[in-house]
Enzyme design. Structure first.
Site: not given
Lengths: 482, 111, 486
Positions: C76, C151, C175
């Site tokens: 990420k 996210s 997330s």
């Protein structure tokens, strides 16, 4: 009295640690710009703070010295103080807010008007310093050096217990002596290691506190004195001419000796303090406190040492205070006293606070750089005490030692500075003086004391200054009485 | 330890206090975010929706409850006082918007 | 090879069936083909990845390979990786080449894993749909008109699209778990403090926690063995003995007491979600588990609490983005304050600015007690609810998200609607408890559903074992989105 001045001080003492409050970067002074600003200090995305044990220990030492273990919070909390400024990389300063590590204490001082008083401490807390903004050298820009960012500070906040610039300076000096004494701050004011903000307000006696203005960043005792004096006078004049004091942050200009409100008014001061979620509650154990307390007891404090001097040597409070202005000064005194009798303490204090202090000051040296060692001073004072040297001669010898001419006894020998204490010789001088000064003798016998001093002076002159003045005066008195 | 209890809602719910445009402007200034009037108006209604949701939480009786700052009840670990970081200013400043003479430059600061 | 799990890839690499360079090349070519459609990655650097793959092959040749050596893992874009563009999905950091590695990245590098690319995400992890990225929205491989959740949506989509066998994500209010559920993979948010936050760009420090995402629970365990561990640079990192997260993978679940919070099943969830979750719980009963109803009475307060605490912390955490030392700086400005304001107005997107304003407001003078302190108190009530529930059960189960993947644009302008999507995941963050999501079926539109498992503190290994037993009995995780079969 028409007006009362009320002063409280916030002092930032830079703690003597190798590394920063929350990072492993060096705190050494004077490095090239930004070479000691690590990832944490420049607040790169993702970095995190970890608290420095030595800085916490410094705060504990301070707390123990000013108020004992009861003044220490067993649990304190780091908080974020949020505001934008280019020398504040994270956009917040890590400080302590609701729960500071030191929650109470007091600093005893000698006020020129109120004698010995105690200034109460509101709190002392750990925080990190900001970087430096350099306004010179660029046209439309300010340069930012973050080497200082993250340096550990102890912010020491006093109650508004002082009522004159003199008291504020006494307090600042006492605090300065203390933090150096207990080895938590080098006290170097030129380098900014010890700096004061002064909150000043004025009021009519008996009325509630007036609106205060805060003078920022005073980095010498002289500026502190001047700034407070100017500010108080300005506030009184403003009020007397019908004006109002607005709360403000002001700067002191050493060139003009005046204070002025900052132009960049920090808007509304809404710092949005909240506990720093990156740091956990700072809990200090009883064992740790006890261990640090041992070392604090070992070095003592100016207060403790001062009381010892008064108690065991019978020194005046004034004299004793001056001897504890630094640990090195007190240590020097102790070394001199170790070679002298207990009864010479007053003599020693007079010399240290007088002659020695003045030459150190003249040559901008501190006591550790003194060119007269504690052993040399002790020997010199012994010669004064045994009557070998008059005070005047002793000063001459002292100056010669200072100039590097050798030890006191060698100098006395070389310069033939021995005081004449042989009574036969002195009687001869006295007889000569009495014979040659019939008028003064008559005056003295008629009760004019002044005439006697002149006779002593004449005798001393005859001896080329080497006569023991005390003996001369005794002999003269005896002879004139008969 | 305070005994476990289900949340009790206060008898009288606090009235939801709507934000005003001035609040939005004040907060935007504090947070140093430029915002024009149209944006402020748009964001105002969204923020009020959020604060209407938040008001549910404000109605809970929390007398005697310790605020919870951290998930776990642990205390601060302390670092030994040692210099562990070397100079990396060249690498750090390679991504800086404006540097001269190893200093970060910003528009003139007036004190 | 792209359908294989980390565990089987490791076995094949060990058996020299193929090299890490070959595996990495294969996945890079899949990324080249499929990324334009799903927008999972912000940065792909073939040369850098292949260099790591070669190094991994060399390590193996030298006989020093571990379970993750040579395995491509997507990261990420919230994790700082030295020499890599690290944007956090923001224009603010669109030029930020990180000069250092996050702890997790160091751990992965140390284990010989290959960084296959930096994945797209909601800007500064603020969102539940991966639509707020400066780099455009991520699309759900099951239906490209829908979001993958967020996210960590880029990581989730990359794993389900078979562009990487595993990925790392972060979870502040769901997330990791919510995009895992919406994309049909597994994701674990560990106990707060188990994975170091150093180098993980902060959103809300007291809630953020990094964790693994993969297609099987067993793969999560293998990744956790590398990612977890004490880090002296993070004050909230826990000093614990090293743990083997694969330790309970083979353990039977018979006799396990599953707590079903009535609030998780009461209202709000879509029928497709409740149906699949109910079926999963029946499956556990068939495996010999017991179920018991528990209650989390403060649960409905979790979202309001979260939307005070997380923005408050974020408003302060994001103050460092001021255009002085790195990142975006506005071009034309009148003075310093103007420079700050324009830089931040231009550098941050709408959702980030919204949260900064909320956070600044709740911390500002006169509001702090009513909002921030009150929220911290209610946070404790939420944590107490869990403590009470765990006196009666071993783990808690329920839906991960009340909905399956929604359509792009459906909620992006209605923050409250978006925020309520995290209603089941936020409570575990507030309490600091470990939570995970496991694929447990599909709704009527063919979109995946996730089963959430919340355990007590440090129960990760147990939870992974529980999830593994379910995955042994089901094949949801083996389903491949259309167009990704390759």
């Amino acid at each position: 009295m028409k007006w009362e001045v009320v002063i409280g001080l916030e002092t930032h003492a830079q703690l003597s640690t190798k590394s920063k409050m929350f990072s492993g970067a060096s705190t050494a002074f004077g490095a090239a710009p930004n070479t000691q600003a690590c990832a944490v200090d420049i607040a790169l995305p993702g970095v995190l703070p970890v608290a420095n044990k030595a800085a916490v220990e410094c705060a504990i030492r301070f707390g123990l010295a000013v108020g004992g273990a009861d003044g220490l919070s067993r649990r304190s909390v780091f908080a974020r103080k949020n505001y934008f400024y280019p020398d504040l990389p994270k956009g917040y300063q890590i400080s302590q807010y609701e729960l500071p590590i030191v929650k109470s204490g007091e600093i005893p001082i000698v006020s020129p008007t109120r004698g010995e008083i105690k200034i109460r401490l509101t709190r002392a807390h750990l925080e990190e310093d900001a970087g430096k903004s350099l306004h010179e050298g660029f046209h439309d820009f300010t340069g930012i050096d973050l080497n200082r960012a993250g340096t550990p500070l102890l912010e020491i906040v006093s109650e508004p217990d002082m009522c004159s610039a003199d008291e504020a300076v006494s307090y600042a000096r006492a605090l300065h002596a203390l933090v150096r004494w207990i080895d938590i701050c080098d006290g170097n004011m030129q380098e900014g290691s010890f700096r004061c903000d002064a909150n000043v307000s004025v009021r009519r006696p008996g009325e509630p506190l007036g609106t205060r203005r805060e003078i920022k960043n005073l980095n010498s005792f002289r500026f502190l004195q001047q700034a407070i004096e100017f500010e108080a006078k300005w506030q009184i004049e403003t009020l007397e001419s019908g004006g109002k004091i607005e709360q403000a942050t002001v700067l002191f200009d050493p060139d003009t000796g005046e204070t002025r409100a900052m132009r960049s008014k920090e808007d509304a001061h809404d710092y949005r303090y909240f506990p720093d979620p990156d740091l956990l509650p700072l809990v200090i154990s009883e064992e740790w406190i006890a261990k640090i307390a041992e070392s604090v007891v070992a070095v003592g404090t100016p207060q403790v040492r001062k009381n010892e001097y008064i108690g065991s040597y019978g020194l005046s409070s004034q004299d004793a205070w001056q001897l504890v202005k630094s640990r090195e000064t007190a240590d020097y005194f102790d070394k001199v006293m170790a070679r002298l009798g207990k009864h010479e303490a007053k003599l020693c204090a007079n010399w240290m606070n007088g002659e020695l202090a003045s030459v150190l000051n003249r040559d901008s040296l501190d006591i550790t750089q003194s060119r007269v060692s504690s052993a040399q001073l002790a020997d010199l004072l012994a010669r004064v005490r045994d009557g070998t040297l008059s005070n005047k001669m002793a000063k001459e010898v002292f100056d010669a030692v200072w100039a590097g001419e050798g030890d006191p006894d060698a100098i006395i020998e070389k310069r033939g500075l021995k005081q004449i204490s042989d009574s036969g010789e002195l009687e001869k001088f006295c007889d000569q003086v009495i014979a040659a000064n019939a008028k003064q003798v008559e005056d003295y016998r008629a009760g004019k004391d002044k005439a006697f001093n002149s006779l002593v002076g004449q005798a001393m002159k005859l001896s080329k200054g080497k006569a023991n003045p005390q003996q001369v005066s005794e002999i003269l008195k005896r002879k004139l009485a008969s | 330890m305070i005994p476990y209890a289900a949340p009790i809602f206060k008898a009288s719910l606090p009235v939801f206090m709507a934000l005003t445009l001035d609040d939005v402007r004040r907060v935007a200034h504090l947070a140093r975010v430029a915002i024009d009037d149209a944006e402020a108006r748009a964001v105002l209604s969204q923020l009020n929706d959020v604060f209407r949701l938040v008001a549910e939480m404000q109605a809970v009786d929390t007398a005697g409850v310790e605020p919870m700052s951290h998930a776990l009840d642990v205390t601060q670990r302390l670092r030994a006082d040692a210099v562990t970081e070397a100079d990396q200013h060249a690498a750090f400043q390679s991504v800086a918007p404006h540097v001269e003479g190893d200093l970060y430059l910003v528009p003139k600061v007036i004190e | 090879m792209h359908n294989a799990t980390i565990k089987s890839l490791a076995a094949d690499l060990a058996a020299r069936k193929f090299s890490s360079v070959e595996l990495t090349r294969h996945l890079l070519s899949r990324i080249r083909a499929l990324n334009p459609k799903y927008n999972c990655f912000i940065t792909v650097d073939d040369a850098a990845s292949l260099k790591q793959a070669q190094a991994a092959d060399d390590l193996r040749a030298a006989g020093r390979a571990g379970p993750l050596t040579g395995i491509p893992i997507a990261q990420k874009d919230i994790f700082c990786a030295k020499g890599w563009l690290t944007t956090c999905g923001s224009k603010m950091l669109s030029s930020f080449i990180s000069p250092y590695d996050a702890h997790v990245v160091e751990q992965l590098n140390g284990a010989g894993a290959v960084n296959i690319g930096k994945t797209n995400m909601d800007e500064f992890a603020m969102g539940s749909s991966s639509e707020t990225s400066f780099y455009g929205p991520v699309r759900n491989p099951w239906n490209a008109d829908n979001v993958p959740g967020g996210s960590s949506g880029g990581s989730a989509a990359a794993v389900v699209a078979r562009l990487a066998p595993g990925a790392i994500g972060t979870d502040t209010g769901g997330s990791i778990r919510q995009p895992a559920a919406l994309s049909g993979i597994c994701g674990l948010k560990p106990t707060y403090g188990v994975v170091s936050r150093y180098g993980m760009i902060a959103f809300a420090s007291s809630l953020d926690q990094g964790g693994p995402m993969a297609r099987t629970a067993e793969d999560l365990a293998i990744m956790m063995n590398v990612m977890a561990g004490f880090d002296a640079r993070d004050s909230t990192s826990l000093e614990r003995a090293r743990e083997d997260y694969t330790g309970e993978i083979g353990k039977a679940v018979k006799g396990l007491k599953i707590g079903l919070p009535k609030e998780f099943f009461a209202e709000g969830a879509e029928a497709g979600v409740t149906g699949a979750v109910a079926a999963a719980i029946s499956a556990y009963r068939k495996l010999g588990c017991e179920t018991v109803e528990v209650s989390l009475p403060s649960m409905k307060l979790a979202v309001p609490v979260y939307y005070v605490l997380a923005p408050a912390e974020a408003s302060s955490n994001l103050a460092r983005y001021d255009g002085v030392r790195y990142g975006h700086r506005a071009q034309d400005y009148a003075d310093l304050t103007d420079m700050y304001k324009l830089t931040r107005a231009q550098g941050f997107g709408q959702e980030v600015k919204r949260r900064i304003l909320i956070g600044t407001y709740v911390l500002s003078h006169g509001y702090y007690d009513a909002y921030y302190i009150q929220a911290q108190k209610v946070r404790r009530l939420v944590a107490r609810d869990f403590a009470e529930a765990f006196r009666r059960c071993d783990v808690i189960m329920g839906p991960t998200s009340p909905t399956t993947a929604f359509r792009l644009g459906e909620k992006v302008d209605d923050p409250v609607k978006m925020y309520l999507n995290d209603i089941y995941t936020i409570p575990a963050n507030l309490a600091g408890l470990p939570g995970m999501s496991v694929p447990c079926g599909f709704d009527g539109s063919g979109l995946p559903v996730g089963l959430q498992i919340v355990g007590n503190y440090f129960a990760e290994a147990k939870m992974l074992g529980i999830a593994h037993q379910y995955q042994q009995a089901t094949d949801w995780h083996l389903r491949v989105p259309p167009g990704c079969e390759g």
